[in-house]
Design an enzyme around this catalytic site. Structure first.
Site, PDB file in Angstrom:
ATOM      1  N   LEU A 221     -41.837 -30.076 -16.843  1.00 13.77           N
ATOM      2  CA  LEU A 221     -40.279 -30.421 -16.605  1.00 13.77           C
ATOM      3  C   LEU A 221     -40.079 -31.713 -17.468  1.00 13.77           C
ATOM      4  O   LEU A 221     -39.482 -32.702 -16.969  1.00 13.77           O
ATOM      5  CB  LEU A 221     -40.061 -30.486 -15.311  1.00 13.77           C
ATOM      6  CG  LEU A 221     -40.242 -29.271 -14.446  1.00 13.77           C
ATOM      7  CD1 LEU A 221     -40.120 -29.507 -13.058  1.00 13.77           C
ATOM      8  CD2 LEU A 221     -39.227 -28.216 -14.980  1.00 13.77           C
ATOM      9  N   ASP A 253     -48.262 -30.269 -25.775  1.00 13.85           N
ATOM     10  CA  ASP A 253     -49.891 -30.174 -26.167  1.00 13.85           C
ATOM     11  C   ASP A 253     -50.850 -30.956 -25.648  1.00 13.85           C
ATOM     12  O   ASP A 253     -51.964 -30.745 -25.428  1.00 13.85           O
ATOM     13  CB  ASP A 253     -49.921 -30.194 -27.577  1.00 13.85           C
ATOM     14  CG  ASP A 253     -48.950 -29.239 -28.445  1.00 13.85           C
ATOM     15  OD1 ASP A 253     -48.727 -28.094 -27.842  1.00 13.85           O
ATOM     16  OD2 ASP A 253     -48.421 -29.517 -29.477  1.00 13.85           O
TER      17      ASP A 253
END
Length: 301
Positions: A221, A253
């Site tokens: 989020l 990532d």
């Protein structure tokens, strides 16, 4: 123990627009959309989901094995990964193609518009699983369509648990294909937008997904943190405040690199995610997807 990271290797051309995209787009004129953004800064960075994830995993002390494709312009990227200690034996070099390229514009609200040329990534399905007996974990990230399908089948056949992280590749697959990925995966990781799309295409709620064979469904989020779904129960792991907000490129990532490291250690998912939130906050304070310094001692590792 080694972790296979499958996905894209790319060069990121990153620019910044000092205004807001929303102020430049007239909703009533989107049928004849023609916009131009003046971007006074431009940088070229190492990127691609596999490269970014492997960078963080390796920096945390894990052993990343990258399965991805580079083009004829990728020699420096290959040498960089090898210099970091990343296993590149499953990196394919395609002689008649460029390395994948992402052109990214970020506005003042950290919204992004990206154009992506897949290049050599379109040949990633030709890569076999590397012959390492110590690979005990994997992640399937955004890649060529055929590569993602093949990787799921190969990992399942090899008995290697994996995180299904479709990212921007999710729209390539219909509901049946996504349900098959989920059936073979051990964990699913998406952001909130991707989570809504995944549920819409599969007809399954996050709660329903988490009550299947999956060990967890993770919904990131952004600055708000991450929702962890396990056995129908949602646990919210709060975000970590960043010292500075410079560039969101690669934050997801960095989170996934930390997630893999935690899974390698056998941590509970909530602890893996908490470390992921720390790495996301660390990354956003640096420009590019692979320039953040990871201090293991400062992270309590």
């Amino acid at each position: 123990m080694a972790c296979l990271v499958s996905g894209s290797l790319a060069f990121d051309t990153i620019t910044s627009f000092p205004g807001r995209f929303a102020d430049q787009i007239l909703p009533e004129q989107v049928h004849i959309l023609n916009v131009s953004f003046l971007v006074p800064t431009l940088r070229r960075e190492w990127g691609g989901c596999a490269g970014n994830i492997a960078y963080t995993l390796q920096a945390l002390g894990g052993q990343a094995v990258v399965a991805a494709a580079l083009g004829n312009d990728g020699a420096e990227y290959l040498a960089r990964m090898q210099g970091l200690g990343i296993d590149t034996r499953a990196v394919l070099t395609v002689a008649d193609s460029y390395t994948a390229q992402a052109m990214i514009i970020t506005d003042a609200d950290n919204n992004q518009i990206t154009a992506f040329h897949p290049g050599a990534m379109q040949y990633a399905h030709e890569i076999n699983l590397p012959a390492r007996s110590d690979i005990r974990l994997a992640l399937i990230g955004p890649d060529g369509r055929d590569a993602m399908l093949r990787r799921a089948q190969d990992l399942s056949a090899a008995g290697i648990p994996f995180v299904f992280d479709p990212g921007q590749g999710l729209p390539m697959f219909n509901g049946e294909e996504l349900r098959q990925f989920i059936a073979l995966a051990t964990w699913v990781a998406v952001n909130d937008y991707e989570g809504k799309m995944l549920c819409d295409r599969t007809g399954l709620s996050l709660e329903a997904l988490s009550t299947s064979h999956l060990k967890g469904v993770l919904v990131t989020l952004g600055a708000q943190g991450c929702d962890v779904w396990e056995q129908g129960q949602r646990t919210h792991v709060p975000g970590v405040s960043a010292t500075e907000v410079l560039d969101p490129t690669g934050c997801g990532d960095a989170f996934r690199g930390a997630l893999l490291f935690g899974l390698e250690q056998g941590w509970p998912l909530a602890r893996c995610v908490a470390l992921g939130n720390q790495l996301g906050a660390l990354k956003i304070a640096c420009r590019g997807g692979q320039n953040h310094h990871v201090d293991r001692a400062a992270l309590g590792l």
